[in-house]
Design a protein around this motif. Structure first.
Motif, mmCIF file in Angstrom:
data_model
loop_
_atom_site.group_PDB
_atom_site.id
_atom_site.type_symbol
_atom_site.label_atom_id
_atom_site.label_comp_id
_atom_site.label_asym_id
_atom_site.label_seq_id
_atom_site.Cartn_x
_atom_site.Cartn_y
_atom_site.Cartn_z
ATOM 1 N N TYR A 68 0.844 -1.205 0.000
ATOM 2 C CA TYR A 68 0.000 0.000 0.000
ATOM 3 C C TYR A 68 0.880 1.256 0.000
ATOM 4 C CZ TYR A 68 -3.557 3.307 1.476
ATOM 5 O OH TYR A 68 -4.408 4.370 1.535
ATOM 6 N N ASP A 71 3.237 3.912 -5.980
ATOM 7 C CA ASP A 71 2.595 4.254 -7.245
ATOM 8 C C ASP A 71 2.975 3.226 -8.319
ATOM 9 O OD1 ASP A 71 1.542 5.338 -9.545
ATOM 10 O OD2 ASP A 71 2.348 7.347 -9.200
ATOM 11 N N CYS A 117 -12.546 0.769 -9.937
ATOM 12 C CA CYS A 117 -12.189 -0.281 -8.965
ATOM 13 C C CYS A 117 -13.408 -1.144 -8.668
ATOM 14 C CB CYS A 117 -11.585 0.323 -7.700
ATOM 15 S SG CYS A 117 -10.003 1.124 -7.992
ATOM 16 N N ILE A 156 -10.341 -0.753 -1.251
ATOM 17 C CA ILE A 156 -9.871 0.563 -0.788
ATOM 18 C C ILE A 156 -8.439 0.854 -1.248
ATOM 19 C CG2 ILE A 156 -9.013 -0.145 1.483
ATOM 20 C CD1 ILE A 156 -10.373 2.491 2.500
ATOM 21 N N HIS A 157 -7.612 -0.176 -1.349
ATOM 22 C CA HIS A 157 -6.236 0.037 -1.818
ATOM 23 C C HIS A 157 -6.228 0.427 -3.297
ATOM 24 C CE1 HIS A 157 -4.511 -2.716 1.568
ATOM 25 N NE2 HIS A 157 -5.005 -1.575 2.013
ATOM 26 N N ASN A 159 -8.960 1.993 -4.764
ATOM 27 C CA ASN A 159 -9.689 3.251 -4.868
ATOM 28 C C ASN A 159 -8.832 4.475 -4.613
ATOM 29 O OD1 ASN A 159 -12.376 2.654 -5.672
ATOM 30 N ND2 ASN A 159 -12.677 1.665 -3.698
ATOM 31 N N ASN A 160 -7.788 4.345 -3.807
ATOM 32 C CA ASN A 160 -6.952 5.529 -3.583
ATOM 33 C C ASN A 160 -6.007 5.767 -4.752
ATOM 34 O OD1 ASN A 160 -4.704 3.908 -3.295
ATOM 35 N ND2 ASN A 160 -4.174 4.663 -1.272
ATOM 36 N N THR A 162 -3.388 3.901 -5.929
ATOM 37 C CA THR A 162 -1.998 3.465 -5.963
ATOM 38 C C THR A 162 -1.819 1.976 -6.219
ATOM 39 O OG1 THR A 162 -1.908 3.232 -3.557
ATOM 40 C CG2 THR A 162 -1.199 5.340 -4.482
#
Length: 175
Positions: A68, A71, A117, A156-157, A159-160, A162
Motif C-alpha cells: 500500500y 505508485d 475499482c 480501498i487500496h 480506490n486511492n 496506488t
C-alpha cells in the motif's frame, strides 16, 4: 477540387507518418553521418532493462514489492515496455494476526472496472497468502490490456489510486 486536395493532404500525412516511424530506430553516427539500425540502445548509450530476446521476470514494484502507498502506474511506465511471455512477480507479506492490511491481486476485465475499482467481474489471481516467499507469478500470455489491482477491504487500496496498474505487452520482434 476539394476532394483532390484532401486526398493529397491525406497522402502526405500518411507518408510523413510512415517515414518518421521507419527512421525512429536508425542510429545516426557522429555529426549526423549514417550509422546502423539501433535495436536496443537509448540515445545516451544505456540499454533498456527489457531489451532482450528472451522473456523477463519483473518484481512488481521493484524493491518496494506489492504494498500500500506505492505508485504502481509510475512503476509500470518506468519499467515498460513489457513483452508477451514476460512474467510479473507479485511479492507481499502474508496476513498478520497482529494487524496490518493483507493484499491480493485481481485481474479486472476492462478499463471501466479498472477506473472505478469495480471487482464484480474481476478474477482473483492471487489470494493474501500467495505473495509470501518467492511471490506469485503471472505470465503475460497475450497482446492485450491487463488491469491489475488489490481487491482487499472492498478495494480501498485500489480506490486511492496506488495499488493498481495496467500493462499491455507487445510481441517481441526478431532482430
Amino acid at each position: 477540387m476539394a476532394l483532390a486536395n484532401a486526398q493529397m493532404y491525406l497522402f502526405l500525412v500518411m507518408f510523413s507518418f510512415m517515414f518518421v516511424h521507419s527512421m525512429a530506430n536508425f542510429n545516426y553516427g557522429p555529426w549526423g553521418s549514417p550509422g546502423n539500425w539501433n535495436k536496443t540502445n537509448f540515445p545516451n548509450g544505456n540499454n533498456h532493462p527489457n531489451a532482450t530476446q528472451t522473456s523477463n521476470k519483473f518484481n512488481v514494484g521493484g524493491t518496494e514489492n506489492w504494498r500500500y502507498g506505492f505508485d504502481y502506474m509510475d512503476w509500470a511506465r518506468k519499467n515498460g515496455p513489457f513483452f508477451v511471455n514476460d512474467t510479473l512477480v507479485f511479492k507481499y507479506d502474508p496476513p498478520n494476526p497482529n494487524g496490518g492490511f493483507p493484499h491480493s491481486v485481481y485481474l479486472l476485465p476492462n478499463y471501466s472496472s479498472f477506473i472505478k475499482c469495480d471487482f464484480k467481474r474481476a478474477k482473483r489471481i492471487a489470494d493474501p497468502n500467495q505473495g509470501a516467499g518467492e511471490g506469485f507469478e503471472f505470465v503475460l500470455k497475450k497482446t492485450q490490456h491487463y488491469f491489475f489491482a488489490c481487491g482487499e477491504h472492498e478495494g480501498i487500496h485500489c480506490n486511492n489510486g496506488t495499488m493498481k496498474f495496467v500493462v499491455m505487452p507487445i510481441k517481441r520482434w526478431p532482430y
